[in-house]
Structure formats: structure tokens, C-alpha cells
Design a protein around this motif. Sequence first.
Motif, short mmCIF file in Angstrom:
data_model
loop_
_atom_site.label_atom_id
_atom_site.label_comp_id
_atom_site.label_asym_id
_atom_site.label_seq_id
_atom_site.Cartn_x
_atom_site.Cartn_y
_atom_site.Cartn_z
N GLU A 64 33.93 43.99 20.55
CA GLU A 64 35.30 44.44 20.40
C GLU A 64 36.06 44.34 21.71
OE1 GLU A 64 37.80 48.45 19.06
OE2 GLU A 64 35.66 48.27 18.63
N ALA A 65 35.43 44.72 22.82
CA ALA A 65 36.08 44.66 24.12
C ALA A 65 36.44 43.22 24.48
CB ALA A 65 35.17 45.27 25.20
N ALA A 66 35.53 42.29 24.19
CA ALA A 66 35.77 40.88 24.51
C ALA A 66 36.91 40.32 23.68
CB ALA A 66 34.50 40.07 24.30
N VAL A 67 36.85 40.56 22.37
CA VAL A 67 37.89 40.02 21.48
C VAL A 67 39.25 40.62 21.82
CG1 VAL A 67 38.70 39.97 19.09
CG2 VAL A 67 36.31 39.43 19.62
N ARG A 68 39.29 41.91 22.07
CA ARG A 68 40.58 42.54 22.38
C ARG A 68 41.17 42.01 23.68
NH1 ARG A 68 42.56 46.27 19.23
NH2 ARG A 68 41.27 47.35 17.70
#
Length: 368
Positions: free
Chosen positions: A203-207
Motif C-alpha cells: 500500500e505504501a509503494a502504490v500510494r
Amino acid sequence: MRVPGSLPRIIGIANVVVITVAVIGLSLLPAGPRPQAGPKAAEHGRSPAAAASPEPSASPVGQPPGVVATPEFARQVRANEAGLVPVLMYHRILAKRHASLDRTPDQLRKELVRLAERGYVPITAREFASGDIRVPAGKHPVVLTFDDGHPSHFGLGADGGPLPGTAVAVIQEVAGRYPGFRPVATFWVNREPFGLRDRAAQEAAVRWLVDHGYEVANHTWGHPNLRMLKRKKVGEQIVRIERLLKKLGAPPSETMALPYGSMPRPKKAARSGSWDGTRYDFAGVFLAGAEPSLSPYAKKFDRGAIQRIQSNGKKGECRKWCSQYWLEWLDKHPRERYVSDGDPERISIPEALRGNIVAKRGLQVIAY
């Protein structure tokens, strides 16, 4: 005008076979170290290197408000929005290449610098497929695409920015050196985006990518050969990754890249369909092709089978089918290349090409 010789069908098939073999080879090789990313990554201070080279954000697309193309202006900048657009295809970005599809960070950097110095401005696959091309007048759109969501594409470092040596770090670096070079690209991912297994890290990477203007979209759940699957299974492969991306904070995918460049049967199942009550409908489906794409305004543009160019030199099977060859060819044939008029509300073309385009979304056509 068409690309010379129209690249006979047999050559196109052969190219897809070469890419398929190479991609299968990639799957058998070690993935390399996984980036260490997690929700706490942004809590750490920036490294000295990062502080010395500020991270550019994704610049707004298009010209300043009020730019209106006229026939005279279109002629002045030699606008040709019916021209060819390079959609470049990348796979792993590794310090040492292990397969023909691999590129090193230095090779990627040199290619991006070449693009920047020749007036190319990156746009996402979504923007291209939907005909939302907003680049300054006299410039050329280019689409940077990365398949498989490999760890070498992106990872969050301890400073909360892209890990050095990853594709995103290189793109940001080049954009910092060339302010007109918009730092965006499209990443088509599978069930473990960027090699991450932890949901919070995913989630951190995609966001981070979405917040910085990058596109993260659908490359199927398990990277199967869709041609070998029944239609229901094709839908399942597409919907499962779509549901994951939604959980990770990505907007609904408007584009997808075919694993191995292999089209399902029927062809339309790649672009639209449903599974388990969830529908999908893409603006564009991308091949593993061997030539620049037609303009999305061209009559013969096929949103269900958009051509791409493998990033590579001019050796072996790439003598005429990969990025070095095609970028040189476009330099030598500037009248064949897409040249923007800087006005997203108008399509400007030489008078001789009027019959080659279809005005999308009600855009006004200017022929000079």
C-alpha cells in the motif's frame, strides 16, 4: 503514412515469440534483493544524497491556461498529432543484465536523457490510450511502461523516497536535470507489486507512486498466457489484480498489458468483461509489439491491441525492432512523428493527413 513495409505479419509474430521466450527466461532467474519498505519508512530522515538532489514532483501536463492553437501556430511548430508515438517497454532494471530484456540503470538513464534532449515528454499509458495528450507545443509524447512490478522498478528507501538504482529513482533523477521531462510512467503489476508481500508495504509503494503522478495498473494476477485460458479464467485473472489494486489505493485500471503479449480468445475479453460480479473496461490494452504506436486519433488505432517497442540496443533480433533503432528512425523521419500543438482541445495535422484521423471526444481538428 505507414511505417516502411508495414512490418509484415510474420515478423510481428516472430518478435512476440522472441519476447515470450525472453520473459519466460526472466521468470526462471532469481528476482534479486527485495526492497525493504514499510509504513515506517517515511519516518526516517533524508540521506545526504537525497538532500543534495531534491526529488521533483510530477509536473502538471499541458500548456498554461489560455493556449489556443491556430492553423498558423500549428504550421509554425510543425504540429502533427496524427504521427507515431513510441511506447517503450521495460522489464527488469538490474546492475548486471541476466536476460536480453533486462536493462541496467545506466542504460535506462542514457535512454531517458536521449528522450529528454530530443524533445520527448512522458505521459502515462492511460493518458495516451484515452487521447488525453497534453505536452507543450513542438514536443513529442513518449510512454514509459514497466511490466511485472519487479523490485527493481520501485521501492521506498529509509528516507521515504525511491530506492537508488530503481527505475523510479532514475526517472526522478533525469526529470531533475531536465525540468521539461515529466516524471511519470506506467507500472503494470501482478499479485506481488514490486516484489512486496506485506500488505502495508504494498500500500505504501502504490500510494507513493499514485500521489506522484505514476500509473499503477493491471498485468493480471498470475501472469498467465491468456490465449491458453478460457474466457472465465481470463476474467478472473484480470479482476483479482483489480481488486487488489483497489485495496492498495490505486484508482481503477484504465489500461492493461498482456502477459507475453498474448491475446485471449475472443480478443475483446482482454479489454472488457467481468468475473464474480466485478466488471472491467479498459481504455487500452497493450501488446509486446515491435513498432511505434499510431496516434490515438488515427482511424486505424486499435485500443485493444496497442503496439509497444522493447527497450534495447541494435543487436541480434533488435537490429530493427527495438528502441535504439526506432528512436533513430523517428529522428530521421520527423514528419512521421507525433508533434504536439500544445492545445489539448484541438488536434492539429498537416492538410494531407486530414483523412487519416478521427476526432475523439469532440476535439476540434485544425488542418494546415
